[in-house]
Scaffold this motif. Structure first.
Motif, mmCIF file in Angstrom:
data_model
loop_
_atom_site.group_PDB
_atom_site.id
_atom_site.type_symbol
_atom_site.label_atom_id
_atom_site.label_comp_id
_atom_site.label_asym_id
_atom_site.label_seq_id
_atom_site.Cartn_x
_atom_site.Cartn_y
_atom_site.Cartn_z
ATOM 1 N N LEU A 44 -49.320 0.154 13.589
ATOM 2 C CA LEU A 44 -48.656 -1.105 13.931
ATOM 3 C C LEU A 44 -47.199 -1.093 13.481
ATOM 4 O O LEU A 44 -46.880 -0.640 12.383
ATOM 5 N N LEU A 45 -46.328 -1.621 14.346
ATOM 6 C CA LEU A 45 -44.884 -1.599 14.103
ATOM 7 C C LEU A 45 -44.328 -3.021 14.130
ATOM 8 O O LEU A 45 -43.876 -3.510 15.167
ATOM 9 N N PRO A 46 -44.339 -3.729 13.003
ATOM 10 C CA PRO A 46 -43.761 -5.071 12.965
ATOM 11 C C PRO A 46 -42.248 -5.011 13.080
ATOM 12 O O PRO A 46 -41.632 -3.972 12.826
ATOM 13 N N GLY A 52 -31.159 1.891 11.492
ATOM 14 C CA GLY A 52 -31.728 3.226 11.511
ATOM 15 C C GLY A 52 -33.235 3.272 11.450
ATOM 16 O O GLY A 52 -33.828 4.353 11.547
ATOM 17 N N SER A 53 -33.876 2.106 11.303
ATOM 18 C CA SER A 53 -35.331 2.082 11.168
ATOM 19 C C SER A 53 -36.033 2.603 12.419
ATOM 20 O O SER A 53 -37.033 3.327 12.323
ATOM 21 N N ALA A 54 -35.534 2.221 13.591
ATOM 22 C CA ALA A 54 -36.187 2.646 14.832
ATOM 23 C C ALA A 54 -36.157 4.160 14.975
ATOM 24 O O ALA A 54 -37.159 4.782 15.356
ATOM 25 N N ARG A 59 -39.226 9.220 15.043
ATOM 26 C CA ARG A 59 -39.372 10.624 14.637
ATOM 27 C C ARG A 59 -40.787 10.946 14.164
ATOM 28 O O ARG A 59 -41.181 12.108 14.148
ATOM 29 N N ARG A 60 -41.535 9.914 13.784
ATOM 30 C CA ARG A 60 -42.883 10.114 13.250
ATOM 31 C C ARG A 60 -43.981 9.774 14.253
ATOM 32 O O ARG A 60 -45.168 9.832 13.934
ATOM 33 N N LEU A 61 -43.596 9.396 15.474
ATOM 34 C CA LEU A 61 -44.563 9.010 16.498
ATOM 35 C C LEU A 61 -44.687 10.073 17.579
ATOM 36 O O LEU A 61 -43.777 10.871 17.801
ATOM 37 N N ASP A 62 -45.830 10.020 18.277
ATOM 38 C CA ASP A 62 -46.044 10.863 19.461
ATOM 39 C C ASP A 62 -46.043 10.032 20.741
ATOM 40 O O ASP A 62 -45.994 10.587 21.842
ATOM 41 N N LEU A 99 -36.236 0.429 19.392
ATOM 42 C CA LEU A 99 -37.272 1.445 19.569
ATOM 43 C C LEU A 99 -37.137 2.141 20.916
ATOM 44 O O LEU A 99 -37.310 3.361 21.022
ATOM 45 N N LEU A 100 -36.827 1.381 21.958
ATOM 46 C CA LEU A 100 -36.658 1.988 23.280
ATOM 47 C C LEU A 100 -35.466 2.938 23.305
ATOM 48 O O LEU A 100 -35.533 4.012 23.912
ATOM 49 N N ASP A 101 -34.378 2.558 22.647
ATOM 50 C CA ASP A 101 -33.225 3.461 22.562
ATOM 51 C C ASP A 101 -33.601 4.752 21.838
ATOM 52 O O ASP A 101 -33.273 5.856 22.298
#
Length: 250
Positions: A44-46, A52-54, A59-62, A99-101
């Motif tokens: 989950l991504l609140p 720089g969080s996104a 970097r840690r997602l597939d 996140l989309l960027d």
């Protein structure tokens, strides 16, 4: 092969459980259950505002699912709020746009669901119709309350969506807004009344968005497609490093 890790964007709302009533980061469990059933690990991504969080998360997602939820702030597409447009969450809009960027920069597989499709269209420079019943003269896409509308959709031949779910499907919808313009995306499915119900980015990358809720019904093809693309992305990254990530499957 490593089990793909799939990020799911969440609401941040006041919620009550036990003796507590306070702000909570929540998402219907059907999303996580659907990802798990398709072979992935949901995370989950609140909403996060830290610079720089996104990039750090992506970097840690597939793979990434931009989930459903409240209306998008009309100011993001240069419009005044319609009387039926309400409860927009600028913090979530900003987080999902970031996140989309970050996802685009590394060709991360993305699936947008309902509000997620609308956010993806607006983020690309598109525009929404703020109260869809005025356009089609019925409420079938969102009958009210917590009920889903059951809508037959027809896919566009040759699209990724068509390859994943076939020529047509009855889907669960819950949207009172709709996409009018979607720069950079191609139409992938329509309802019988002409409503755009799915769009996708051209090319090899899995970047698909649907107006319906695949997590609630039997149209598992979309989630299976996302998980295959995420597994291929992870394998690419693991063997060739970040520069090699981006090979996608339908």
């Amino acid at each position: 092969m490593t089990t793909p890790v799939i990020g799911l964007t969440t609401y941040r709302e006041v919620a009550a459980w036990g003796v507590w009533e306070q702000h909570a980061d929540v998402l219907p469990s059907q999303y996580a259950a659907a990802v798990e059933a398709a072979g992935g690990v949901p995370v989950l991504l609140p909403p996060v505002s830290q610079l720089g969080s996104a990039d750090a998360v992506v970097r840690r997602l597939d793979g990434l699912v931009v989930s459903g939820g409240a209306d998008i702030d009309p100011a993001r597409y240069g419009a005044e709020p319609h009387p039926h447009t309400a409860n927009w969450r600028p913090d979530r809009d900003d987080w999902e746009a970031a996140l989309l960027d970050a996802a685009e920069a590394v060709a991360l597989p993305v699936l947008g669901v309902c509000r997620g499709m609308q956010l993806m269209a607006v983020h690309a420079g598109g525009h929404l119709h703020q109260h869809h019943p005025e356009l089609v003269n019925h409420d079938d896409h969102s009958p009210g309350g917590d009920a889903f509308g059951k809508i037959p959709v027809a896919t566009v031949a040759g699209t990724r969506v068509s390859a994943l779910i076939g020529q047509g499907l009855e889907v669960n919808c819950h949207h009172h807004q709709s996409v009018v313009q979607h720069p950079g995306f191609v139409a992938a499915a329509h309802a019988e009344d002409g409503t755009l119900e799915a769009m996708e980015a051209p090319g090899d990358r899995f970047c698909v968005a649907v107006q319906w809720h695949p997590e609630t019904a039997a149209d598992v093809g979309l989630l299976a497609g996302l998980l295959r693309a995420a597994a291929a992305y992870a394998a690419d990254r693991d063997t060739a490093g970040p520069a090699g990530a981006g090979t996608m499957e339908p």
